[in-house]
Structure formats: structure tokens, C-alpha cells
Scaffold this motif. Structure first.
Motif, short mmCIF file in Angstrom:
data_model
loop_
_atom_site.label_atom_id
_atom_site.label_comp_id
_atom_site.label_asym_id
_atom_site.label_seq_id
_atom_site.Cartn_x
_atom_site.Cartn_y
_atom_site.Cartn_z
N GLN A 264 0.91 -1.37 0.15
CA GLN A 264 -0.08 -0.27 0.05
C GLN A 264 0.79 1.18 -0.08
OE1 GLN A 264 -3.62 0.44 2.27
NE2 GLN A 264 -2.88 1.92 3.34
N TYR A 265 0.85 2.14 -1.08
CA TYR A 265 1.38 3.28 -1.20
C TYR A 265 0.67 4.52 -1.00
CZ TYR A 265 5.20 0.47 -2.72
OH TYR A 265 6.47 -0.52 -2.68
N ASN A 266 1.28 5.85 -0.36
CA ASN A 266 0.21 6.67 -0.37
C ASN A 266 0.47 7.29 -1.86
OD1 ASN A 266 -0.14 6.59 2.28
ND2 ASN A 266 1.80 7.88 2.75
N ASP A 267 -0.53 8.06 -2.27
CA ASP A 267 -0.66 8.85 -3.56
C ASP A 267 0.85 9.38 -3.97
OD1 ASP A 267 -1.52 10.44 -1.91
OD2 ASP A 267 -3.13 11.23 -3.01
N VAL A 268 1.26 10.17 -2.89
CA VAL A 268 2.40 10.76 -3.09
C VAL A 268 3.67 9.72 -3.47
CG1 VAL A 268 3.03 10.86 -0.64
CG2 VAL A 268 4.04 12.65 -2.04
N ASP A 269 3.45 8.81 -2.81
CA ASP A 269 5.00 7.60 -3.30
C ASP A 269 4.62 7.25 -4.56
OD1 ASP A 269 5.73 7.80 -0.63
OD2 ASP A 269 4.31 6.32 0.07
N VAL A 270 3.37 7.06 -4.98
CA VAL A 270 3.14 6.62 -6.40
C VAL A 270 3.71 7.59 -7.48
CG1 VAL A 270 1.49 6.00 -8.10
CG2 VAL A 270 1.27 5.02 -5.63
N GLY A 271 3.40 8.81 -6.91
CA GLY A 271 3.96 9.98 -7.71
C GLY A 271 5.39 10.06 -7.86
N GLU A 272 5.95 9.53 -6.95
CA GLU A 272 7.65 9.56 -6.85
C GLU A 272 8.36 8.16 -7.27
OE1 GLU A 272 8.43 10.08 -2.74
OE2 GLU A 272 7.92 12.31 -2.86
N GLY A 273 7.42 7.48 -8.09
CA GLY A 273 7.96 6.27 -8.86
C GLY A 273 7.80 4.94 -8.26
N GLN A 274 6.98 4.90 -7.12
CA GLN A 274 6.62 3.64 -6.72
C GLN A 274 5.35 3.08 -7.32
OE1 GLN A 274 8.15 1.97 -4.73
NE2 GLN A 274 9.70 3.32 -3.98
N ASN A 275 5.49 2.61 -8.66
CA ASN A 275 4.33 2.54 -9.60
C ASN A 275 4.17 1.00 -9.65
OD1 ASN A 275 6.00 1.56 -11.60
ND2 ASN A 275 6.34 3.55 -12.39
N LEU A 276 2.90 0.43 -10.22
CA LEU A 276 2.53 -0.68 -10.33
C LEU A 276 3.62 -1.58 -11.03
CD1 LEU A 276 0.32 -2.89 -10.19
CD2 LEU A 276 -0.94 -2.16 -11.93
N GLN A 277 4.07 -1.14 -12.18
CA GLN A 277 4.64 -1.82 -13.09
C GLN A 277 6.26 -2.34 -12.29
OE1 GLN A 277 3.94 -3.12 -16.17
NE2 GLN A 277 5.94 -4.38 -15.55
#
Length: 456
Positions: A264-277
Motif C-alpha cells: 500500500q502506497y500513498n498517492d504521493v509515493d506513487v507519484g515518486e515512482g513507486q508504480n505498479l509496473q
């Protein structure tokens, strides 16, 4: 005509004798009425006369028919070689009862009345190897007619070859799940048990197994088969054999030693490259091993992000991924995990607002300005809807005494479904900017001077 071979001794010329005969009784009768032999006799009375005799002489003789000729072997007995087989009937008894397939005839006794006998059947080994049960017996057949005449046939042999080895249980394939190292324990069991074969036979048996150590049919890591020939040989040199295989198969999927982890990532983390792929590329952190010690390949697929509603209406966005581990034989195992994104970012202002100026006692309304939250526009980074609210307070603005102008400070708040907020301020000015209006024009006044300026 020979008068029973009668010889008369006398001084007279025998040619002058006159002999007559007469049958006594009813003709031929058995010599031994208690015997089945056809020997018979007939008694005859002979009467002898001579011209110079005063009396005749009477003598009695017998005419006998005697069988003293033994039977004739039309077909002599023959030797026979018998290969004993599992479930065979007693061929020895059949051969004995057939007199070694001999045929005899007698001039007097009917064939069916001939009496056959034989010597004792005493078997002895055919070979020097006593473990071999091949054996033979020499048999002498005799045939006797009803009168006791006997003919002895030449001796013949009954040779019995022992029951050859046979598989009571055929050797069978052994199929095992490969361990990647040859499954030595199972292979040794396969060899030492002669592939499970069990044999029978009359003689001592020796088992043997020939192994072709080349692994064939190797279609994927750790699999294939080893060919074996199982043979059983008896002491007589006869043998039986059949093939069996030690088969290594791989039907077991890899074992997942570390499961993929739900993250589970915060949306800010996803924005920093912790993406699904990125998460998919590392198989969600999963690890697996193959029992065949072969390579494991991974394949990951993920669903699109869908909201996972919470009781308060705040959505947690989730993508479900299936992680599949496969070995070289095509066996696979799948586990899934979730990639969650939590909304931690408040709405973001994408458009600024502006103050509103109204004239005191104007008929204009501030409702539209308030309902449009002073023109401010905010968006949620997860595209969730944003709601607006406001508070209002009178601003501490200084105006001249008696001036009816006022300033109100509005705080507009944008709130997303997770109750994350962004607040901004803007002012509403209500000002008196209009000069007084002269409703009655001033007029001149004329007075009598009092000398002091007429101030009163």
C-alpha cells in the motif's frame, strides 16, 4: 483224411486197413472254458477194420485249434519329447494310455481285447546339472493277446523338458516425480526389485537386469526415462525377458517459498515512482523453487485500478495482480496480491479566486460569488469529487466614523472523500463609494446686519 495222424502197428498190409471216424459231442469246444482264450478242441472216435480181423479196434483222439502266435506290432511305440507349460494336462498319462502311440493286431484276439502293459516309469535327469529339472524315462511296452502270447516292443523314451521360466508378475514401469538429482533411492529400489518382476518355473531361477544408463525422452529439466531389460534364466538355460522403464516425470509445480506481498502506497509515493509496473517487475517480491532444480520463470498480470470503498466514502484504489511461477515442464502455480493506493493528498488549487466588491445598499447579490467559492477551483489527485464549504467573518477594516462600508473575510475549504482539505481566503467588500446627492438646492438669505456678523 490222415485219421488224426493215426499209426497202426500190424503185420498186415496197412493199405488193407479200413478206418472210419465219428465226431464226439457238438463239435469244437473251448479247451479252457474259464479262459477268454479262443483255443478249442474236438474229440473224434476212429474205428479200424482189416479183412483178416475178426473184430474192429476203436480209438479216440482230439483235434485242437491253438493260438500260439503273439500279436503283431503294426506301429511300434515312439519316443516323445514334452515341453511342460503352465497349466498343461498330464501328457505322460495320455502317452501311456496310448501305449506310446503304438498299434498292434492279433489274428484271433480283437484289438479292443489286447492287453497293454509297460515297464515302470522311472525318471532320471537329462543333464548332469541336477538343478535342471529336464528328465527322461525309458519305457518298454508289452502287448498280450487273450491266450497269453506276448510281444515286447523296443524301448522308447519319454523326455520331459522342465517348465520354462515365466513371469507371474511382469516387470513394470516405475514412475516417480523427479527430484532433479536422478532419484537414486527410487532407482536403486527399481533395480534391486527387478522392476517388481516375479517369475515361476520348475528349475532354479536366476534374475538379471540390464540397464541402459542413457536417459531418453528428456523433454524438460530432470525428466526422461531409463530403459531396463529384466530377464530370468533357469538352470536348464531357458529364459524369459521383458522391458521396463524407470520414468522421471515432473507434474509438480514450483513451490513458492516467499509469497508476493500486498503493498500500500500513498498517492504521493506513487507519484515518486513507486508504480505498479515496478512492483510487477519484481514479482511482488515473490520467490519460488523447482523440485527438479530447474529454472523458474515468472509472469505477472494486473487488473486496472478500481476503487475499494470505505465506510466513510474514501476510496482506496486497488489493482489485483496474479503472479504465476512456471517450471520448464509447464507446471505452474499462481498466487495473487494487491497493489493499493491510499489518498493522502488534499485537493490542489488549480484556479485562483478573486474578491467581490459590492456597493452599500446595492441590489446586487453575493450568492453567485459564494456558490462559486470566489472562483477558486480545486482537484483531487485521485480524481475523487471535491466539495466546498465556507466560513465568514467580518474583517477588521478601519473606515471613517459614520461610513457604512464593511469587509467580510471568507474562508473557502475544498474537501475530498477522505476528508483531506485545502482552504483559501478571499474578501467581500461592501463599500460606500457614492457621493451624497443634493436633493434641495441652497438659496440666498438676506438679513439686516447687526454689526456683529449676524451670527445668531
Amino acid at each position: 483224411e490222415s485219421h488224426g495222424n493215426l499209426i497202426v502197428g500190424h503185420d498186415f498190409d496197412p493199405n488193407l486197413l479200413h478206418v472210419t471216424y465219428q465226431q464226439v459231442g457238438g463239435g469244437f469246444v473251448p479247451i479252457d472254458p474259464s479262459s477268454s482264450c479262443k483255443d478249442s478242441k474236438m474229440d473224434v472216435t476212429f474205428t479200424i477194420n482189416h479183412p483178416n480181423w475178426c473184430d474192429s479196434e476203436v480209438v479216440t483222439g482230439s483235434f485242437s485249434l491253438v493260438d500260439d502266435v503273439p500279436p503283431v506290432l503294426v506301429t511300434p511305440p515312439s519316443s516323445i519329447d514334452i515341453q511342460r507349460n503352465l497349466g498343461d494336462s498330464d501328457s505322460l498319462s495320455s502317452w501311456i494310455q496310448a501305449h506310446g502311440n503304438a498299434v498292434a493286431e492279433d489274428i484271433v484276439t480283437e484289438d479292443s481285447a489286447l492287453i497293454w502293459t509297460h515297464s515302470d516309469v522311472l525318471f532320471q535327469p537329462l543333464h548332469n546339472n541336477i538343478e535342471c529339472k529336464d528328465e527322461f524315462a525309458t519305457v518298454e511296452f508289452r502287448v498280450e493277446d487273450e491266450c497269453g502270447n506276448i510281444v515286447v516292443a523296443p524301448p522308447v523314451n519319454y523326455t520331459s523338458f522342465a517348465l520354462k521360466p515365466y513371469f507371474a508378475k511382469e516387470p513394470k514401469n516405475m514412475i516417480v516425480e523427479t527430484d532433479g538429482t536422478g532419484n537414486l533411492e527410487s532407482f536403486n529400489q527399481f533395480v534391486t526389485s527387478y522392476a517388481g518382476a516375479e517369475a515361476g518355473g520348475a528349475s532354479a531361477l536366476t534374475y538379471n537386469i540390464d540397464i541402459d544408463e542413457e536417459i531418453k525422452g528428456n523433454t524438460c529439466v530432470g525428466t526422461g526415462y531409463i530403459e531396463a531389460i529384466v530377464s530370468v534364466t533357469d538352470a536348464c538355460g531357458s529364459s524369459v525377458s521383458n522391458n521396463a522403464r524407470f520414468i522421471l516425470q515432473d507434474t509438480v509445480p514450483p513451490q513458492i517459498t516467499k509469497s508476493p506481498a500486498t503493498v500500500q502506497y500513498n498517492d504521493v509515493d506513487v507519484g515518486e515512482g513507486q508504480n505498479l509496473q515496478t512492483w510487477l517487475d519484481i514479482n511482488g517480491g515473490a520467490e519460488a523453487e523447482d523440485a527438479a532444480k530447474g529454472p523458474v520463470t515468472w509472469h505477472a498480470t494486473a487488473s486496472s485500478f478500481t476503487p475499494e470503498p470505505k465506510p466513510n466514502g474514501c476510496n482506496l484504489y486497488v489493482a489485483t495482480a496474479n503472479f504465476t511461477a512456471s517450471d520448464s515442464c509447464g507446471n505452474s502455480i499462481m498466487q495473487n496480491a494487491a497493489f493499493r493506493i491510499k489518498d493522502t493528498q488534499p485537493p490542489v488549487l488549480v484556479q485562483s479566486g478573486s474578491p467581490l466588491y459590492l456597493e452599500t445598499n446595492s441590489e446586487s447579490s453575493s450568492d453567485d460569488w459564494i456558490n462559486n467559492h470566489a472562483g477558486f477551483v480545486a482537484e483531487d489527485d485521485l480524481n475523487e469529487p471535491v466539495t466546498w464549504s465556507y466560513t465568514m467573518a467580518e474583517a477588521n477594516e478601519q473606515f471613517p466614523e459614520g461610513c457604512d462600508s464593511k469587509v467580510y473575510l471568507f474562508e473557502f475549504t475544498a474537501t475530498d472523500l477522505c476528508y483531506l482539505t485545502t482552504s483559501v481566503e478571499e474578501k467581500l467588500f461592501i463599500l460606500d463609494t457614492t457621493a451624497p446627492i443634493v436633493t434641495v438646492e441652497p438659496s440666498s438669505m438676506t438679513v439686516e446686519s447687526d454689526g456683529m456678523g449676524n451670527k445668531a
